[in-house]
Enzyme design. Structure first.
Site, PDB file in Angstrom:
ATOM      1  N   CYS A  53       0.705  -1.012   0.067  1.00 26.07           N
ATOM      2  CA  CYS A  53      -0.116  -0.030  -0.020  1.00 26.07           C
ATOM      3  C   CYS A  53       0.864   1.293  -0.031  1.00 26.07           C
ATOM      4  O   CYS A  53       1.508   1.549  -0.984  1.00 26.07           O
ATOM      5  CB  CYS A  53      -0.970  -0.076   1.219  1.00 26.07           C
ATOM      6  SG  CYS A  53      -2.498   1.059   0.636  1.00 26.07           S
ATOM      7  N   HIS A 103      -3.492  -5.032   2.105  1.00 23.73           N
ATOM      8  CA  HIS A 103      -2.781  -5.223   3.275  1.00 23.73           C
ATOM      9  C   HIS A 103      -2.831  -6.668   3.796  1.00 23.73           C
ATOM     10  O   HIS A 103      -3.677  -6.968   4.737  1.00 23.73           O
ATOM     11  CB  HIS A 103      -3.401  -4.395   4.438  1.00 23.73           C
ATOM     12  CG  HIS A 103      -3.251  -2.982   4.283  1.00 23.73           C
ATOM     13  ND1 HIS A 103      -2.212  -2.143   5.051  1.00 23.73           N
ATOM     14  CD2 HIS A 103      -3.789  -2.092   3.586  1.00 23.73           C
ATOM     15  CE1 HIS A 103      -2.252  -1.108   4.752  1.00 23.73           C
ATOM     16  NE2 HIS A 103      -3.323  -0.724   3.719  1.00 23.73           N
ATOM     17  N   GLU A 162      -0.964  -8.475   5.882  1.00 16.90           N
ATOM     18  CA  GLU A 162      -0.741  -8.378   7.425  1.00 16.90           C
ATOM     19  C   GLU A 162      -1.885  -8.458   8.404  1.00 16.90           C
ATOM     20  O   GLU A 162      -1.940  -8.529   9.669  1.00 16.90           O
ATOM     21  CB  GLU A 162       0.313  -7.279   7.763  1.00 16.90           C
ATOM     22  CG  GLU A 162      -0.306  -5.812   7.854  1.00 16.90           C
ATOM     23  CD  GLU A 162      -0.323  -5.156   6.575  1.00 16.90           C
ATOM     24  OE1 GLU A 162      -0.382  -5.631   5.381  1.00 16.90           O
ATOM     25  OE2 GLU A 162      -0.878  -3.924   6.853  1.00 16.90           O
TER      26      GLU A 162
END
Ligand code: GLN
Length: 198
Positions: free
Chosen positions: A78, A172, A174
């Site tokens: 990102c 994302h 994560e």
């Protein structure tokens, strides 16, 4: 192998956890000395303009540019994608990046914060079910050079690419607890880079 996470702002802790789950040593990088210790780097999502300003005031910009150019395996997510893009559309005036990835990326292309969304995507290079991708004020990759491989698309827009030692996603991974993209970075991109360097 030690993998750093650029720890100026953004999803630092989440990336450290995902990398640790992949069995590598993961450390925060916010100084030149820490950058020198790492074999590979993750640049997290957050706010690219803020990360860029902090990287300048922490004296990291030149060293980051040099390491990325020299082939350090680097994964930008990102804001991290924006920061490693050679060309950025809708950047703020004077916004500095680290470059390296031969793409033109448009900031906030999918809309504002309220337009954040999730999508199940096909990701070339990982196996198993589709990947649940979380997009938050996400950029997309509008144009790319011949050496850049598109790994995933949403609505015909490139949202994940690889070019040699560089990996970038506009979403994302994560945040989902699904570590397949971190594993791809560690097992495929870092391993390939080690072979080239050997
Ligand atoms: N829009 C942000 C930027 O320009 C990126 C958003 C994110 O990293 N989730 O940096």
């Amino acid at each position: 192998m030690i993998v750093g996470v650029l720890a100026l702002q953004g999803d630092v802790r989440e990336h450290i956890n995902s990398l640790s789950d992949c069995g590598v040593s993961a450390i925060e990088v916010k100084s030149l000395a820490e950058l020198e210790r790492v074999d590979a780097l993750v640049i997290p999502g957050g706010e690219s303009t803020t990360i860029s300003k902090l990287a300048r005031s922490f004296g990291l910009i030149q060293a980051l540019r040099a390491r990325i150019k020299a082939g350090m395996p680097t994964y930008g997510s990102c804001a991290g994608l924006i920061l490693i893009s050679e060309r950025v559309l809708d950047a703020i005036d004077g916004q500095e990046g680290f470059g390296g990835l031969d793409v033109t990326t448009r900031r906030n292309a999918f809309g504002r914060q309220v337009d954040s969304f999730e999508s199940d995507i096909e990701f070339k290079g990982i196996t198993g079910p589709k990947f649940r991708a979380v997009f938050i004020r996400a950029p997309w990759i509008e144009q790319h050079g011949d050496d850049v491989e598109v790994l995933a698309e949403v609505d015909g827009r490139a949202v994940a690419v690889r070019s040699g030692s560089l990996l970038a996603t506009s979403f994302h991974p994560e945040l989902t607890g699904d570590n397949r993209i971190h594993r791809y970075f560690v097992d495929v991109i870092c391993r390939d880079a080690a072979k080239v360097g050997a």
